[in-house]
Design a protein around this motif. Structure first.
Motif, PDB file in Angstrom:
ATOM      1  N   PRO A 156       0.825  -1.222   0.000  1.00 34.25           N
ATOM      2  CA  PRO A 156       0.000   0.000   0.000  1.00 34.25           C
ATOM      3  C   PRO A 156       0.855   1.266   0.000  1.00 34.25           C
ATOM      4  CG  PRO A 156      -0.839  -1.586   1.586  1.00 34.25           C
ATOM      5  CD  PRO A 156       0.476  -2.122   1.098  1.00 34.25           C
ATOM      6  N   GLY A 157       0.480   2.215  -0.854  1.00 32.67           N
ATOM      7  CA  GLY A 157       1.213   3.471  -0.913  1.00 32.67           C
ATOM      8  C   GLY A 157       2.624   3.341  -1.435  1.00 32.67           C
ATOM      9  N   ASN A 158       2.927   2.193  -2.063  1.00 32.76           N
ATOM     10  CA  ASN A 158       4.287   1.938  -2.570  1.00 32.76           C
ATOM     11  C   ASN A 158       5.339   1.992  -1.468  1.00 32.76           C
ATOM     12  OD1 ASN A 158       3.146   1.695  -5.083  1.00 32.76           O
ATOM     13  ND2 ASN A 158       3.909   3.641  -5.861  1.00 32.76           N
ATOM     14  N   ARG A 159       4.936   1.630  -0.250  1.00 30.17           N
ATOM     15  CA  ARG A 159       5.905   1.615   0.849  1.00 30.17           C
ATOM     16  C   ARG A 159       6.937   0.515   0.608  1.00 30.17           C
ATOM     17  NH1 ARG A 159       4.905  -3.006   3.275  1.00 30.17           N
ATOM     18  NH2 ARG A 159       2.797  -3.703   3.769  1.00 30.17           N
ATOM     19  N   ASN A 160       8.003   0.535   1.418  1.00 27.61           N
ATOM     20  CA  ASN A 160       9.040  -0.480   1.299  1.00 27.61           C
ATOM     21  C   ASN A 160       8.495  -1.855   1.669  1.00 27.61           C
ATOM     22  OD1 ASN A 160      10.998   1.400   0.556  1.00 27.61           O
ATOM     23  ND2 ASN A 160      11.616   1.778   2.659  1.00 27.61           N
ATOM     24  N   PRO A 161       8.954  -2.892   1.009  1.00 18.23           N
ATOM     25  CA  PRO A 161       8.551  -4.250   1.388  1.00 18.23           C
ATOM     26  C   PRO A 161       8.972  -4.572   2.818  1.00 18.23           C
ATOM     27  CG  PRO A 161       9.612  -4.242  -0.765  1.00 18.23           C
ATOM     28  CD  PRO A 161       9.838  -2.881  -0.175  1.00 18.23           C
ATOM     29  N   GLU A 162       8.133  -5.328   3.514  1.00 19.08           N
ATOM     30  CA  GLU A 162       8.463  -5.763   4.872  1.00 19.08           C
ATOM     31  C   GLU A 162       9.098  -7.148   4.822  1.00 19.08           C
ATOM     32  OE1 GLU A 162       4.881  -5.538   7.120  1.00 19.08           O
ATOM     33  OE2 GLU A 162       4.827  -3.334   7.109  1.00 19.08           O
ATOM     34  N   PRO A 163       9.959  -7.461   5.802  1.00 19.89           N
ATOM     35  CA  PRO A 163      10.661  -8.753   5.775  1.00 19.89           C
ATOM     36  C   PRO A 163       9.723  -9.954   5.673  1.00 19.89           C
ATOM     37  CG  PRO A 163      11.641  -7.313   7.414  1.00 19.89           C
ATOM     38  CD  PRO A 163      10.426  -6.606   6.916  1.00 19.89           C
ATOM     39  N   GLY A 164       8.609  -9.920   6.399  1.00 18.74           N
ATOM     40  CA  GLY A 164       7.677 -11.037   6.340  1.00 18.74           C
ATOM     41  C   GLY A 164       7.059 -11.214   4.967  1.00 18.74           C
ATOM     42  N   GLU A 165       6.813 -10.108   4.286  1.00 15.35           N
ATOM     43  CA  GLU A 165       6.250 -10.168   2.934  1.00 15.35           C
ATOM     44  C   GLU A 165       7.263 -10.755   1.959  1.00 15.35           C
ATOM     45  OE1 GLU A 165       3.564  -6.158   3.787  1.00 15.35           O
ATOM     46  OE2 GLU A 165       5.373  -6.051   2.571  1.00 15.35           O
ATOM     47  N   VAL A 166       8.502 -10.330   2.088  1.00 14.76           N
ATOM     48  CA  VAL A 166       9.561 -10.865   1.237  1.00 14.76           C
ATOM     49  C   VAL A 166       9.713 -12.369   1.462  1.00 14.76           C
ATOM     50  CG1 VAL A 166      12.038 -10.809   0.754  1.00 14.76           C
ATOM     51  CG2 VAL A 166      10.790  -8.664   1.110  1.00 14.76           C
ATOM     52  N   ALA A 167       9.652 -12.784   2.719  1.00 14.02           N
ATOM     53  CA  ALA A 167       9.806 -14.202   3.042  1.00 14.02           C
ATOM     54  C   ALA A 167       8.699 -15.044   2.420  1.00 14.02           C
ATOM     55  CB  ALA A 167       9.823 -14.390   4.563  1.00 14.02           C
ATOM     56  N   GLN A 168       7.465 -14.525   2.410  1.00 15.26           N
ATOM     57  CA  GLN A 168       6.357 -15.286   1.839  1.00 15.26           C
ATOM     58  C   GLN A 168       6.466 -15.396   0.323  1.00 15.26           C
ATOM     59  OE1 GLN A 168       4.235 -17.013   3.455  1.00 15.26           O
ATOM     60  NE2 GLN A 168       4.573 -16.245   5.523  1.00 15.26           N
ATOM     61  N   CYS A 169       7.004 -14.370  -0.327  1.00 20.04           N
ATOM     62  CA  CYS A 169       7.123 -14.378  -1.784  1.00 20.04           C
ATOM     63  C   CYS A 169       8.397 -15.058  -2.281  1.00 20.04           C
ATOM     64  CB  CYS A 169       7.078 -12.937  -2.319  1.00 20.04           C
ATOM     65  SG  CYS A 169       5.434 -12.375  -2.810  1.00 20.04           S
ATOM     66  N   GLU A 170       9.362 -15.234  -1.425  1.00 20.37           N
ATOM     67  CA  GLU A 170      10.654 -15.773  -1.851  1.00 20.37           C
ATOM     68  C   GLU A 170      10.552 -17.118  -2.575  1.00 20.37           C
ATOM     69  OE1 GLU A 170      15.077 -16.011   0.086  1.00 20.37           O
ATOM     70  OE2 GLU A 170      13.440 -16.829   1.289  1.00 20.37           O
ATOM     71  N   GLN A 194      19.253  -6.598  -1.986  1.00 24.52           N
ATOM     72  CA  GLN A 194      19.462  -7.108  -0.634  1.00 24.52           C
ATOM     73  C   GLN A 194      18.757  -8.442  -0.421  1.00 24.52           C
ATOM     74  OE1 GLN A 194      18.190  -3.829   1.828  1.00 24.52           O
ATOM     75  NE2 GLN A 194      20.165  -2.800   1.696  1.00 24.52           N
ATOM     76  N   SER A 195      17.575  -8.585  -0.995  1.00 19.08           N
ATOM     77  CA  SER A 195      16.826  -9.827  -0.850  1.00 19.08           C
ATOM     78  C   SER A 195      17.511 -10.978  -1.567  1.00 19.08           C
ATOM     79  CB  SER A 195      15.404  -9.638  -1.388  1.00 19.08           C
ATOM     80  OG  SER A 195      14.695 -10.858  -1.391  1.00 19.08           O
ATOM     81  N   LEU A 196      17.906 -10.757  -2.807  1.00 16.42           N
ATOM     82  CA  LEU A 196      18.474 -11.843  -3.600  1.00 16.42           C
ATOM     83  C   LEU A 196      19.869 -12.232  -3.123  1.00 16.42           C
ATOM     84  CD1 LEU A 196      17.106 -13.269  -6.022  1.00 16.42           C
ATOM     85  CD2 LEU A 196      18.702 -12.059  -7.495  1.00 16.42           C
ATOM     86  N   LEU A 197      20.643 -11.237  -2.686  1.00 11.17           N
ATOM     87  CA  LEU A 197      22.027 -11.501  -2.282  1.00 11.17           C
ATOM     88  C   LEU A 197      22.177 -11.742  -0.783  1.00 11.17           C
ATOM     89  CD1 LEU A 197      23.897  -8.863  -4.490  1.00 11.17           C
ATOM     90  CD2 LEU A 197      23.606 -11.311  -4.939  1.00 11.17           C
ATOM     91  N   GLY A 198      21.104 -11.526  -0.023  1.00 13.18           N
ATOM     92  CA  GLY A 198      21.181 -11.743   1.414  1.00 13.18           C
ATOM     93  C   GLY A 198      22.139 -10.800   2.106  1.00 13.18           C
ATOM     94  N   THR A 199      22.027  -9.514   1.795  1.00 10.65           N
ATOM     95  CA  THR A 199      22.934  -8.514   2.356  1.00 10.65           C
ATOM     96  C   THR A 199      22.156  -7.254   2.695  1.00 10.65           C
ATOM     97  OG1 THR A 199      24.911  -7.185   1.888  1.00 10.65           O
ATOM     98  CG2 THR A 199      23.452  -7.631   0.052  1.00 10.65           C
TER      99      THR A 199
END
Length: 260
Positions: A156-170, A194-199
């Protein structure tokens, strides 16, 4: 006064009558048994949905073919983004493309159209790809790209992705990589990198060199660059992104020369 059977059982179990109700075999049953039955029924109706083990979910996703994977993304309700999206944004391009481009998350236009990188940012990306001989509509793998995002739903609102959301989509992105088997990946934007490279490193420190990730037992080169939407706001960095794409082109051409 007429009570439905369930309410009548509860009244009798609590010793509240009503005494003028016609007695039946059910009504003369022991109160504790009646109450226990109703508590069990209520517990079943109020029980939360079974928790899906993250490992089991990832394993199921890892076995899906393209079309079933796309259906799984379209019906995903694993995080709260499913309640605010218009539609999921699965990906677009040739499903055997040598290049995979990964962005962060859909924006408003992507959410409306169901396709990644549309609007002005998409036009800029298409122009940059065309300059090195690539297209999202390429007919052959060597001239084509596949484009996807880390998140399949718009925050929503183009906010930054949250860690839990990234984890579910990974698991979805990992399966796309496994099915596509690209020659290399270009990640665009800080969160994608950062998500793909884990950094947690910055784009400035990651771009300009070749990284690697493990993709099903093989080492896959990764090039980091700026997101096209960022470039629209920071025109001076377009030259840096062009340099990154040229580096990616060089790496891919080198891999082609190594193949028999």
């Amino acid at each position: 006064m007429t009570l439905d059977p369930r309410r009548r059982r509860l009244w009798h179990a609590m010793g509240l009558g009503p005494v003028w109700q016609e007695r039946s075999a059910e009504a003369t049953a022991h109160p504790s048994a009646l109450l226990a039955a109703d508590v069990a029924t209520a517990s079943q109706s109020l029980a939360p949905a079974p928790v899906v083990d993250a490992g089991d979910r990832a394993a199921r996703i890892a076995a899906l073919p393209w079309d079933e994977l796309q259906q799984a993304v379209a019906g995903c309700t694993a995080c709260s983004l499913c309640r605010t999206r218009r539609q999921t944004v699965f990906g677009v391009g040739h499903r055997q493309a040598h290049w995979l481009l990964v962005g962060e998350a859909p924006g408003a236009e992507e959410d409306a159209r169901g396709e990644p990188f549309v609007g002005q940012a998409g036009k800029l990306l298409d122009n940059m790809l065309a300059a090195i001989g690539l297209s999202r509509d390429g007919a052959v793998p060597a001239d084509a790209v596949y484009i996807a995002n880390v998140l399949k739903c718009r925050p929503p609102g183009n906010r930054n992705p949250e860690p839990g959301e990234v984890a579910q989509c990974e698991p979805f992105l990992k399966r796309q990589i496994a099915l596509l088997q690209p020659r290399l990946i270009v990640v665009m934007g800080r969160f994608a990198a950062q998500s793909l490279l884990g950094t947690d490193a910055s784009i400035a420190s990651l771009r300009g060199r070749v990284h690697e990730i493990d993709a099903g037992g093989r080492r896959l080169p990764v090039i980091v660059t700026y997101h096209p939407a960022y470039l629209l706001r920071n025109l001076a960095d377009k030259a840096k992104s062009w340099s990154d794409l040229c580096l990616a082109r060089s790496v891919c051409d080198g891999l082609d020369r190594q193949r028999p």
